[in-house]
Design a protein around this motif. Sequence first.
Motif, PDB file in Angstrom:
ATOM      1  N   SER A  22      57.179 -31.179  76.854  1.00 45.99           N
ATOM      2  CA  SER A  22      57.289 -32.440  76.113  1.00 45.99           C
ATOM      3  C   SER A  22      56.702 -32.265  74.716  1.00 45.99           C
ATOM      4  CB  SER A  22      56.527 -33.547  76.839  1.00 45.99           C
ATOM      5  OG  SER A  22      57.096 -33.787  78.112  1.00 45.99           O
ATOM      6  N   ILE A  23      57.385 -32.823  73.724  1.00 44.32           N
ATOM      7  CA  ILE A  23      56.876 -32.779  72.347  1.00 44.32           C
ATOM      8  C   ILE A  23      56.874 -34.189  71.767  1.00 44.32           C
ATOM      9  CG2 ILE A  23      57.541 -30.374  71.894  1.00 44.32           C
ATOM     10  CD1 ILE A  23      60.074 -31.396  70.517  1.00 44.32           C
ATOM     11  N   ASN A  24      56.075 -34.390  70.722  1.00 49.46           N
ATOM     12  CA  ASN A  24      55.922 -35.728  70.133  1.00 49.46           C
ATOM     13  C   ASN A  24      57.185 -36.206  69.415  1.00 49.46           C
ATOM     14  OD1 ASN A  24      53.287 -36.009  71.046  1.00 49.46           O
ATOM     15  ND2 ASN A  24      52.444 -34.922  69.274  1.00 49.46           N
ATOM     16  N   LYS A  25      57.872 -35.272  68.746  1.00 48.52           N
ATOM     17  CA  LYS A  25      59.085 -35.658  68.021  1.00 48.52           C
ATOM     18  C   LYS A  25      60.221 -35.946  69.006  1.00 48.52           C
ATOM     19  CE  LYS A  25      58.450 -33.360  63.574  1.00 48.52           C
ATOM     20  NZ  LYS A  25      59.031 -32.368  62.633  1.00 48.52           N
ATOM     21  N   ASP A  26      61.052 -36.927  68.667  1.00 47.46           N
ATOM     22  CA  ASP A  26      62.180 -37.301  69.521  1.00 47.46           C
ATOM     23  C   ASP A  26      63.373 -36.388  69.213  1.00 47.46           C
ATOM     24  OD1 ASP A  26      63.879 -38.553  71.220  1.00 47.46           O
ATOM     25  OD2 ASP A  26      64.148 -40.360  70.008  1.00 47.46           O
ATOM     26  N   GLU A  27      63.249 -35.123  69.623  1.00 49.69           N
ATOM     27  CA  GLU A  27      64.309 -34.151  69.344  1.00 49.69           C
ATOM     28  C   GLU A  27      64.338 -33.064  70.424  1.00 49.69           C
ATOM     29  OE1 GLU A  27      63.344 -32.606  65.496  1.00 49.69           O
ATOM     30  OE2 GLU A  27      61.709 -31.349  66.254  1.00 49.69           O
ATOM     31  N   LYS A  79      69.462 -37.156  77.794  1.00 48.54           N
ATOM     32  CA  LYS A  79      68.705 -37.974  76.838  1.00 48.54           C
ATOM     33  C   LYS A  79      69.500 -39.216  76.427  1.00 48.54           C
ATOM     34  CE  LYS A  79      65.664 -36.703  73.019  1.00 48.54           C
ATOM     35  NZ  LYS A  79      65.358 -38.080  72.766  1.00 48.54           N
ATOM     36  N   GLU A  80      70.770 -39.006  76.107  1.00 50.31           N
ATOM     37  CA  GLU A  80      71.606 -40.111  75.634  1.00 50.31           C
ATOM     38  C   GLU A  80      71.984 -41.053  76.786  1.00 50.31           C
ATOM     39  OE1 GLU A  80      74.863 -38.185  73.668  1.00 50.31           O
ATOM     40  OE2 GLU A  80      73.685 -37.820  71.835  1.00 50.31           O
ATOM     41  N   ARG A  81      72.334 -40.462  77.932  1.00 54.51           N
ATOM     42  CA  ARG A  81      72.811 -41.288  79.047  1.00 54.51           C
ATOM     43  C   ARG A  81      71.715 -42.184  79.607  1.00 54.51           C
ATOM     44  NH1 ARG A  81      77.172 -38.600  82.542  1.00 54.51           N
ATOM     45  NH2 ARG A  81      78.024 -38.815  80.455  1.00 54.51           N
ATOM     46  N   PHE A  82      70.481 -41.668  79.621  1.00 52.33           N
ATOM     47  CA  PHE A  82      69.386 -42.437  80.227  1.00 52.33           C
ATOM     48  C   PHE A  82      68.388 -42.944  79.179  1.00 52.33           C
ATOM     49  CE2 PHE A  82      71.151 -39.629  83.441  1.00 52.33           C
ATOM     50  CZ  PHE A  82      71.469 -40.553  84.427  1.00 52.33           C
ATOM     51  N   GLU A  83      68.828 -42.885  77.917  1.00 53.47           N
ATOM     52  CA  GLU A  83      68.064 -43.455  76.797  1.00 53.47           C
ATOM     53  C   GLU A  83      66.614 -42.988  76.802  1.00 53.47           C
ATOM     54  OE1 GLU A  83      68.711 -47.665  77.073  1.00 53.47           O
ATOM     55  OE2 GLU A  83      70.816 -47.509  76.479  1.00 53.47           O
ATOM     56  N   VAL A  84      66.443 -41.689  76.946  1.00 51.05           N
ATOM     57  CA  VAL A  84      65.105 -41.088  76.945  1.00 51.05           C
ATOM     58  C   VAL A  84      64.634 -40.947  75.497  1.00 51.05           C
ATOM     59  CG1 VAL A  84      63.764 -39.032  77.544  1.00 51.05           C
ATOM     60  CG2 VAL A  84      65.566 -39.839  79.090  1.00 51.05           C
ATOM     61  N   LYS A  85      63.452 -41.439  75.211  1.00 54.77           N
ATOM     62  CA  LYS A  85      62.939 -41.409  73.839  1.00 54.77           C
ATOM     63  C   LYS A  85      61.958 -40.256  73.601  1.00 54.77           C
ATOM     64  CE  LYS A  85      65.326 -45.008  72.925  1.00 54.77           C
ATOM     65  NZ  LYS A  85      66.636 -44.761  72.270  1.00 54.77           N
ATOM     66  N   GLU A  86      61.739 -39.434  74.635  1.00 49.28           N
ATOM     67  CA  GLU A  86      60.852 -38.274  74.483  1.00 49.28           C
ATOM     68  C   GLU A  86      61.637 -37.089  73.929  1.00 49.28           C
ATOM     69  OE1 GLU A  86      58.611 -37.231  78.020  1.00 49.28           O
ATOM     70  OE2 GLU A  86      58.945 -39.242  78.814  1.00 49.28           O
ATOM     71  N   GLY A  87      60.894 -36.163  73.289  1.00 48.70           N
ATOM     72  CA  GLY A  87      61.494 -34.914  72.848  1.00 48.70           C
ATOM     73  C   GLY A  87      61.126 -33.795  73.811  1.00 48.70           C
ATOM     74  N   VAL A  88      61.850 -32.675  73.703  1.00 47.66           N
ATOM     75  CA  VAL A  88      61.551 -31.541  74.565  1.00 47.66           C
ATOM     76  C   VAL A  88      61.792 -30.231  73.820  1.00 47.66           C
ATOM     77  CG1 VAL A  88      63.902 -31.441  75.561  1.00 47.66           C
ATOM     78  CG2 VAL A  88      61.970 -30.530  76.860  1.00 47.66           C
ATOM     79  N   LYS A  89      60.906 -29.281  74.065  1.00 49.58           N
ATOM     80  CA  LYS A  89      61.095 -27.914  73.568  1.00 49.58           C
ATOM     81  C   LYS A  89      61.480 -27.048  74.767  1.00 49.58           C
ATOM     82  CE  LYS A  89      58.620 -24.079  71.373  1.00 49.58           C
ATOM     83  NZ  LYS A  89      57.281 -23.607  70.907  1.00 49.58           N
ATOM     84  N   ILE A  90      62.632 -26.377  74.667  1.00 43.83           N
ATOM     85  CA  ILE A  90      63.133 -25.532  75.759  1.00 43.83           C
ATOM     86  C   ILE A  90      63.033 -24.074  75.324  1.00 43.83           C
ATOM     87  CG2 ILE A  90      65.104 -25.007  77.246  1.00 43.83           C
ATOM     88  CD1 ILE A  90      66.141 -27.874  76.622  1.00 43.83           C
ATOM     89  N   TRP A 126      61.170 -35.941  83.004  1.00 44.57           N
ATOM     90  CA  TRP A 126      61.403 -37.287  82.492  1.00 44.57           C
ATOM     91  C   TRP A 126      61.417 -38.357  83.586  1.00 44.57           C
ATOM     92  CZ3 TRP A 126      65.943 -35.631  78.737  1.00 44.57           C
ATOM     93  CH2 TRP A 126      65.375 -35.019  77.607  1.00 44.57           C
ATOM     94  N   GLY A 127      61.170 -37.955  84.834  1.00 42.47           N
ATOM     95  CA  GLY A 127      61.091 -38.919  85.937  1.00 42.47           C
ATOM     96  C   GLY A 127      62.363 -39.718  86.141  1.00 42.47           C
ATOM     97  N   LEU A 128      63.516 -39.055  86.072  1.00 40.36           N
ATOM     98  CA  LEU A 128      64.795 -39.770  86.155  1.00 40.36           C
ATOM     99  C   LEU A 128      65.195 -40.122  87.589  1.00 40.36           C
ATOM    100  CD1 LEU A 128      66.819 -37.714  83.492  1.00 40.36           C
ATOM    101  CD2 LEU A 128      65.571 -39.864  83.178  1.00 40.36           C
TER     102      LEU A 128
END
Length: 289
Positions: free
Chosen positions: A45-50, A76-87, A117-119
């Motif tokens: 998880s990262i602070n930026k929404d990207e 991210k788009e389908r479940f409107e997740v506002k968190e960012g992630v580094k992969i 993201w606890g989906l």
Amino acid sequence: MKLLVKAPAKINLSLDVLHKRPDGYHEVEMVMTTIDLADRLELQSINKDEIVINSQNRFVPDDQRNLAYQAAKLLKERFEVKEGVKITIEKHIPVAAGLAGGSSDAAATLRGLNKLWGLGLSMDELAAIGAEIGSDVSFCVYGGTALATGRGEIIQALSAPPTCWVVLAKPFIGVSTSDVYRRLKVADLHHPNTKEMIKGIEQKDYTAVCRNVGNVLEDVTLKLHPEVAQIKDQIKRFGADAVLMSGSGPTVFGLVQHDSRMQRIYNGLRGFCDQVFAVRMLGDQHTLD
């Protein structure tokens, strides 16, 4: 929060193409199994929404061409997740090899982000989302051994195949799957016996599995890339019980039960190929834990 996820490669024990579909895809019938050769993904998880892709492999894109990126973006788009992630992708599966490395990375991303993201999505729901990314992604979500039909997204789980070694060799070339399918003449194909392959797997009959391996894409790829045919001949000559190209290639694998013969094939191939692996098939499907 940080999660580590494994993304195992797959091989095709059987690959058949039945006909061209109205939507432009081909109707396929494939028996696939995951093997103990895997990429490792770290999802953080990262602070930026990207979505940030990090890989040290120069052949792995770090933008929207990357299937792991596409998987994260879709969730991210389908479940409107506002968190960012580094992969971060630690690549061990050869790129453009017919081993579903990119598809498995996408599937691992779906499974991992479902938890991060606890989906609360089920495996079937993740597989359905995976089908939107690529034909092999649904199978890679489940893992294990399965019959894949449709364009590859309809998955029927099978029992684990009989225990054996899988020796893989990938020449230093890439193969375009779309190019292979474009050159395929369905009317001229000699179809493998998928039912007998499934029966051999279910009965843990190693000889039957070896007898029924088949891949209708082989002839096309072997004509385009004679070096793949040479590797196939070498694996046969070194004493594998069955030899087949995986997917659209160019990776070729040999099945063998005895450790000493596996070692002989592995050592012999090292003189012909840069990328040679000796691994086991994985029997179990992935879980959501």
